[in-house]
Design a protein around this motif. Structure first.
Motif, short mmCIF file in Angstrom:
data_model
loop_
_atom_site.label_atom_id
_atom_site.label_comp_id
_atom_site.label_asym_id
_atom_site.label_seq_id
_atom_site.Cartn_x
_atom_site.Cartn_y
_atom_site.Cartn_z
N PHE A 161 0.86 -1.18 0.24
CA PHE A 161 -0.02 -0.14 -0.08
C PHE A 161 0.87 1.00 -0.18
O PHE A 161 2.01 1.25 0.37
CB PHE A 161 -0.83 -0.17 1.17
CG PHE A 161 -1.68 -1.14 1.48
CD1 PHE A 161 -2.62 -1.60 1.01
CD2 PHE A 161 -1.05 -2.47 2.11
CE1 PHE A 161 -3.47 -2.76 0.98
CE2 PHE A 161 -1.79 -3.60 2.50
CZ PHE A 161 -2.75 -3.73 1.67
N GLY A 162 0.31 2.35 -0.44
CA GLY A 162 1.12 3.60 -0.44
C GLY A 162 0.38 4.70 -0.82
O GLY A 162 -0.85 4.57 -1.20
N LEU A 163 0.93 6.09 -0.54
CA LEU A 163 0.44 7.13 -0.91
C LEU A 163 1.07 7.74 -2.16
O LEU A 163 2.04 8.02 -2.32
CB LEU A 163 0.30 8.04 0.29
CG LEU A 163 -0.28 7.77 1.50
CD1 LEU A 163 0.02 8.62 2.55
CD2 LEU A 163 -1.82 7.74 1.12
N LEU A 164 0.56 8.09 -3.33
CA LEU A 164 1.14 8.57 -4.47
C LEU A 164 0.99 10.08 -4.23
O LEU A 164 -0.34 10.74 -4.49
CB LEU A 164 0.26 8.10 -5.70
CG LEU A 164 0.83 8.59 -6.87
CD1 LEU A 164 2.64 8.33 -7.34
CD2 LEU A 164 0.13 8.13 -8.32
N ILE A 165 1.68 10.90 -4.05
CA ILE A 165 1.66 12.60 -3.99
C ILE A 165 2.49 13.22 -5.17
O ILE A 165 3.68 12.90 -5.26
CB ILE A 165 2.30 12.94 -2.59
CG1 ILE A 165 1.73 11.89 -1.59
CG2 ILE A 165 2.03 14.20 -2.27
CD1 ILE A 165 2.46 12.05 -0.04
N THR A 166 1.85 14.13 -5.74
CA THR A 166 2.68 14.87 -6.80
C THR A 166 2.34 16.52 -6.43
O THR A 166 1.33 16.98 -5.75
CB THR A 166 1.61 14.69 -8.11
OG1 THR A 166 1.49 13.29 -8.36
CG2 THR A 166 2.23 15.21 -9.35
#
Length: 261
Positions: A154-159
């Motif tokens: 699982f992860g957080l994709l931050i742009t």
């Protein structure tokens, strides 16, 4: 199957056996009475009563057996089959959003953007990311999940779409069949800095768990991204992976699914 279910079946089979044995005894007794009877009425009545008692006992034993084998009458049998967490929800069930997401989008905090609702994940294996939400300054983010043949991650994709670096507070956890737990290698709130115009993935190896293939399971990521000084945050969730025993990673289904372009 619970202890009550087992006890119910044992008692039912015991009663059935007793009634069947009684029927056999009565029928044998009736046959013996036939072989020894004389002209008196007494033996005839004994024979008739034995045959009637034997037939009644046999019918009662059959009824007892049917009653015992009726699954709707076994205590907790239906409840054990329907317990949440033991069986993966069907492919049409959408559990990708927290219950309050629609209301949160209207009341402040992170807002849903106009970007595609579901996109491919940042990992090479079967992975997917959920809705895009606004973060601090020019940052946007999604909660993602992925699966391979041995594990789920699982992860957080931050742009960061801005021209300056941005520092955010983040939190990430996961759910296995509805039971939420912290990531094995990443517990609690942590700060991350995203360079200008770049994208990072938070979690991944730090939030990886082994697949449990003994029975069907669902897996889902949950987390948030907010300003370091923000007083309130709102959890968002990834799409849900429906993982079945022995299933290849590429065959795992997601809810909601990635729309083909």
């Amino acid at each position: 199957m619970t202890f009550a279910s087992v006890a119910f079946l044992i008692v039912g089979f015991f009663v059935t056996l007793v009634l069947f044995a009684a029927g056999v005894v009565f029928i044998i007794r009736g046959r013996r009475s036939r072989g020894t009877r004389g002209s008196s009425e007494g033996p005839r009545k004994t024979e008739r009563a034995s045959w009637i008692a034997g037939i009644v006992s046999m019918v009662a034993s059959l009824a007892s057996l049917l009653f015992t084998l009726n699954p709707s009458l076994v205590p907790n049998a239906q409840g054990d089959e329907d317990r949440a967490g033991d069986v993966a929800p069907g492919p049409s069930e959408d559990v990708s959003s927290s219950p309050s997401e629609e209301g949160d989008a209207q009341q402040g905090g992170s807002q849903q953007t106009d970007a595609p609702e579901v996109i491919s994940g940042p990992w090479e294996t079967n992975s997917i990311c959920g809705r895009e939400w606004t973060g601090p300054e020019e940052a946007v983010w999604r909660v993602c999940a992925g699966v391979d043949d041995e594990s789920v991650f699982f992860g957080l994709l931050i742009t960061n779409h801005g021209s300056d670096p941005v520092t955010v507070a983040t939190n990430l956890e996961y759910a296995r069949s509805g039971d939420f737990s912290p990531c094995p290698g990443r517990v609690g709130e942590q700060e991350e800095t995203i360079p200008a115009g770049e994208q990072i993935v938070v979690g991944g190896a730090q939030c990886t768990v082994q697949r449990e293939d003994e029975q069907p399971r669902t897996y889902q990521g949950q987390g948030w991204v907010a300003g370091v000084q923000d007083a309130s945050v709102t959890d968002r969730r990834s799409p849900t992976a429906h993982v079945y025993p022995g299933q290849d990673a590429e065959d795992v289904e997601w809810v909601p699914k990635l729309r083909e372009s």
